[in-house]
Design a protein around this motif. Sequence first.
Motif, short mmCIF file in Angstrom:
data_model
loop_
_atom_site.label_atom_id
_atom_site.label_comp_id
_atom_site.label_asym_id
_atom_site.label_seq_id
_atom_site.Cartn_x
_atom_site.Cartn_y
_atom_site.Cartn_z
N MET A 110 54.63 3.01 62.14
CA MET A 110 55.24 4.28 62.56
C MET A 110 55.15 4.45 64.07
SD MET A 110 54.22 8.18 61.52
CE MET A 110 52.68 8.15 62.44
N PHE A 111 53.94 4.19 64.63
CA PHE A 111 53.75 4.46 66.05
C PHE A 111 54.51 3.46 66.92
CE2 PHE A 111 50.07 6.78 64.41
CZ PHE A 111 50.23 7.96 65.09
N LEU A 112 54.68 2.20 66.44
CA LEU A 112 55.43 1.21 67.22
C LEU A 112 56.87 1.66 67.39
CD1 LEU A 112 55.93 -1.47 68.59
CD2 LEU A 112 56.17 -2.53 66.34
N GLY A 113 57.53 2.03 66.28
CA GLY A 113 58.90 2.48 66.37
C GLY A 113 59.03 3.74 67.20
N LEU A 114 58.06 4.63 67.06
CA LEU A 114 58.10 5.88 67.82
C LEU A 114 58.00 5.60 69.31
CD1 LEU A 114 58.11 8.96 67.79
CD2 LEU A 114 55.62 8.90 67.53
N LYS A 115 57.13 4.67 69.72
CA LYS A 115 56.95 4.36 71.13
C LYS A 115 58.21 3.77 71.74
CE LYS A 115 51.94 3.75 70.93
NZ LYS A 115 50.83 2.79 70.92
N ILE A 116 58.89 2.89 71.00
CA ILE A 116 60.12 2.28 71.52
C ILE A 116 61.22 3.33 71.67
CG2 ILE A 116 61.94 0.61 71.01
CD1 ILE A 116 59.82 -1.13 69.66
N TYR A 133 53.85 16.62 62.85
CA TYR A 133 54.20 15.23 62.52
C TYR A 133 53.05 14.26 62.78
CZ TYR A 133 56.82 10.88 62.18
OH TYR A 133 57.25 9.65 61.81
N LEU A 134 52.36 14.41 63.91
CA LEU A 134 51.31 13.46 64.27
C LEU A 134 49.96 13.81 63.65
CD1 LEU A 134 52.15 12.87 68.04
CD2 LEU A 134 52.71 11.40 66.09
N LEU A 167 47.64 13.18 67.15
CA LEU A 167 47.98 13.86 68.40
C LEU A 167 46.98 13.54 69.50
CD1 LEU A 167 49.86 15.82 69.84
CD2 LEU A 167 48.49 17.72 68.96
N GLY A 168 45.72 13.36 69.13
CA GLY A 168 44.71 12.99 70.12
C GLY A 168 45.01 11.65 70.76
N CYS A 169 45.52 10.71 69.96
CA CYS A 169 45.89 9.39 70.50
C CYS A 169 47.05 9.51 71.48
CB CYS A 169 46.26 8.45 69.36
SG CYS A 169 44.90 8.03 68.26
N LEU A 170 48.01 10.37 71.14
CA LEU A 170 49.14 10.58 72.05
C LEU A 170 48.65 11.17 73.37
CD1 LEU A 170 52.18 10.64 72.67
CD2 LEU A 170 52.27 12.91 71.59
N ARG A 171 47.76 12.15 73.30
CA ARG A 171 47.24 12.77 74.52
C ARG A 171 46.54 11.73 75.40
NH1 ARG A 171 44.72 17.98 71.36
NH2 ARG A 171 46.58 19.32 71.45
N GLN A 172 45.74 10.87 74.79
CA GLN A 172 45.05 9.84 75.56
C GLN A 172 46.04 8.88 76.19
OE1 GLN A 172 42.11 7.65 73.34
NE2 GLN A 172 41.80 6.12 74.96
N THR A 173 47.06 8.50 75.42
CA THR A 173 48.09 7.59 75.94
C THR A 173 48.82 8.20 77.12
OG1 THR A 173 48.41 6.56 73.77
CG2 THR A 173 50.20 6.34 75.36
N VAL A 174 49.16 9.50 77.01
CA VAL A 174 49.86 10.19 78.10
C VAL A 174 49.00 10.19 79.36
CG1 VAL A 174 50.73 12.42 78.89
CG2 VAL A 174 51.28 11.61 76.59
N GLU A 175 47.72 10.47 79.24
CA GLU A 175 46.83 10.47 80.40
C GLU A 175 46.76 9.10 81.04
OE1 GLU A 175 45.43 13.13 81.90
OE2 GLU A 175 46.68 14.21 80.44
N GLU A 176 46.72 8.05 80.24
CA GLU A 176 46.66 6.69 80.78
C GLU A 176 47.96 6.32 81.48
OE1 GLU A 176 45.65 4.47 77.32
OE2 GLU A 176 43.51 4.98 77.41
N ILE A 177 49.09 6.74 80.94
CA ILE A 177 50.37 6.47 81.59
C ILE A 177 50.47 7.24 82.91
CG2 ILE A 177 52.87 6.80 81.42
CD1 ILE A 177 52.63 6.20 78.43
N LYS A 178 49.98 8.47 82.92
CA LYS A 178 49.97 9.26 84.16
C LYS A 178 49.12 8.57 85.23
CE LYS A 178 49.00 13.63 83.61
NZ LYS A 178 48.37 14.83 83.00
N ASN A 179 47.99 8.01 84.82
CA ASN A 179 47.14 7.28 85.77
C ASN A 179 47.88 6.07 86.33
OD1 ASN A 179 44.99 9.05 85.42
ND2 ASN A 179 44.04 7.82 83.82
N GLU A 180 48.58 5.34 85.47
CA GLU A 180 49.34 4.17 85.93
C GLU A 180 50.49 4.60 86.83
OE1 GLU A 180 48.34 1.27 85.66
OE2 GLU A 180 46.80 1.50 84.13
N ASN A 181 51.06 5.76 86.57
CA ASN A 181 52.11 6.30 87.41
C ASN A 181 51.58 6.57 88.82
OD1 ASN A 181 53.79 9.07 88.25
ND2 ASN A 181 55.04 7.55 87.19
N ASN A 182 50.36 7.12 88.91
CA ASN A 182 49.74 7.37 90.21
C ASN A 182 49.41 6.06 90.92
OD1 ASN A 182 49.79 10.18 90.05
ND2 ASN A 182 47.82 10.28 88.99
N VAL A 183 48.96 5.07 90.16
CA VAL A 183 48.67 3.75 90.73
C VAL A 183 49.94 3.14 91.31
CG1 VAL A 183 47.99 1.37 90.19
CG2 VAL A 183 46.66 3.28 89.28
N ALA A 184 51.05 3.26 90.58
CA ALA A 184 52.32 2.72 91.06
C ALA A 184 52.73 3.38 92.36
CB ALA A 184 53.40 2.92 90.00
#
Length: 209
Positions: free
Chosen positions: A1-7, A72-73, A77-94
């Motif tokens: 489920m999460f793989l398809g959702l992420k794509i 739905y989640l 939802l906690g996993c999504l929140r953690q993922t969002v924070e990690e992507i935001k960090n990578e965005n700042n690194v970029a």
Amino acid sequence: MFLGLKILILGTLIRQTVGFLPSEENNNGRSEKTHSSITHDAIYRAAADVIAHVIDPAKHRLWTVDEILREYLGNGLGCLRQTVEEIKNENNVAQREYGDDASRTMLCDQIEAGHLLLHSLRDSIINQSQKANPNWDIVRDLIGQYLFTLQEFYSNTNWVEMFGSRVCQELGISGNPLPFKVPTDMQVFNLVNLSMLYSNFSSLCIRSM
């Protein structure tokens, strides 16, 4: 489920991400939208949009973003929140690593180069996500880079002045040409030379008065 959702979310992010100011770490207390806040909002809205319009439109279409994600989640939802924070960090690194790279920021008329870079990043994200054992750290890093350059397009070009709130659906999509003519290096060179000539001529006229 999460793989398809992420794509699916990756594709939807193109519609959700818009122009912005520098990232949160550099905003000096300003309340305006930042790299970080726009990335945060875009991912949540994209996730809710995929659920409401692709996965289960009959049930979720009229719900709010928070209602859709919570229902739905559930515990995910906690996993999504953690993922969002990690992507935001990578965005700042970029932003820190590539802020001076014109092909990453679309500056100096490097729009076509940025367009092709987004092709490559998007393909890499999808290919890595579809592996039998995806490296999600790499995926999050690539998404952070992708969103940085995508956001820079709206910030550093005159797209908004030309097309208003229209989203550039062609940007970063393989096989889709941009809906405007990108200046060639020679056109940019001639424009710069003309500007310099005008400046020098104006100075000469002033000195001669």
